[in-house]
Design an enzyme around this catalytic site. Structure first.
Site, mmCIF file in Angstrom:
data_model
loop_
_atom_site.group_PDB
_atom_site.id
_atom_site.type_symbol
_atom_site.label_atom_id
_atom_site.label_comp_id
_atom_site.label_asym_id
_atom_site.label_seq_id
_atom_site.Cartn_x
_atom_site.Cartn_y
_atom_site.Cartn_z
ATOM 1 N N LYS A 11 41.990 81.878 57.934
ATOM 2 C CA LYS A 11 43.226 82.304 58.611
ATOM 3 C C LYS A 11 43.015 83.635 59.310
ATOM 4 C CE LYS A 11 47.112 80.460 55.873
ATOM 5 N NZ LYS A 11 48.158 80.896 54.923
ATOM 6 N N ARG A 48 62.142 78.541 46.686
ATOM 7 C CA ARG A 48 63.393 78.707 47.442
ATOM 8 C C ARG A 48 64.181 77.423 47.558
ATOM 9 N NH1 ARG A 48 59.755 81.272 52.042
ATOM 10 N NH2 ARG A 48 58.640 79.487 51.222
ATOM 11 N N HIS A 57 59.660 88.383 48.300
ATOM 12 C CA HIS A 57 58.582 88.693 47.348
ATOM 13 C C HIS A 57 59.018 89.795 46.383
ATOM 14 C CE1 HIS A 57 55.731 87.304 50.776
ATOM 15 N NE2 HIS A 57 55.720 86.367 49.846
ATOM 16 N N SER A 64 57.307 84.742 55.092
ATOM 17 C CA SER A 64 56.439 85.616 55.896
ATOM 18 C C SER A 64 56.234 85.031 57.284
ATOM 19 C CB SER A 64 55.081 85.795 55.204
ATOM 20 O OG SER A 64 55.241 86.468 53.994
#
Ligand code: PNS
Length: 158
Positions: A41, A91, A17, A129
């Protein structure tokens, strides 16, 4: 004034990040890190702590970065914040496939806002993460993959 929003969950902030934030700061005058409020979540760090942590880490390096939470549509936030662009870190081709429908849907919702996909450097390209949380919870080292302050706060929460 070129404004961009970098949205995400940031649970926790990683060096990936930070890499994307640094690249966004070279392109935009102001970058807003916007953390999605997701009541469904159960995060590792509560929202307020994620905001405080990112502010503490990022503000001294990049004064043009602000941090806030948001709920509802990202395109509504873009309107409210008068942002011309959305930043997303990509990515791999898997990330691209995940992003593409969101980019097109967001474009349909607001054609004025452009999504800019940025690529992190190679050494940060595999960090996520969720992997960080998994490795940490199983006792593995996450040194060098997230800021030291994140590791400290994760250890305090363990
Ligand atoms: O880092 P993440 O968790 O993959 O981020 C996903 C995020 C926050 C960018 C995405 O879920 C989002 O924009 N949510 C806001 C709701 C919204 O606008 N949905 C329509 C997008 S097509």
């Amino acid at each position: 004034m070129r404004r961009a929003i970098y949205p995400g969950t940031f649970d926790p902030l990683t060096n990936g990040h930070l890499d994307i934030i640094a690249r966004a700061c070279r392109l935009f005058d102001a970058v807003l890190v916007a953390i999605l409020v997701n009541p469904g979540k159960s995060p590792f760090f509560p929202l307020a702590e994620r905001i405080a942590l990112i502010e503490e880490i990022v503000r001294p390096i990049h004064p043009q970065v602000a941090v806030r939470s948001f709920s509802g549509l990202l395109m509504e936030l873009a309107r409210e914040e008068q942002a011309q662009a959305i930043i997303r870190g990509v990515r791999s081709s898997k990330d691209y496939e995940y992003e593409l429908p969101m980019v097109l849907m967001n474009r349909r919702l607001n054609p004025e806002v452009e999504t800019v996909m940025l690529i992190a450097s190679e050494e940060n390209s595999y960090i996520s993460s969720s992997l960080i949380k998994e490795v940490f919870s199983l006792g593995g080292s996450i040194d060098g993959l997230v800021p030291d302050l994140v590791i400290k706060r994760m250890k305090e929460r363990k």
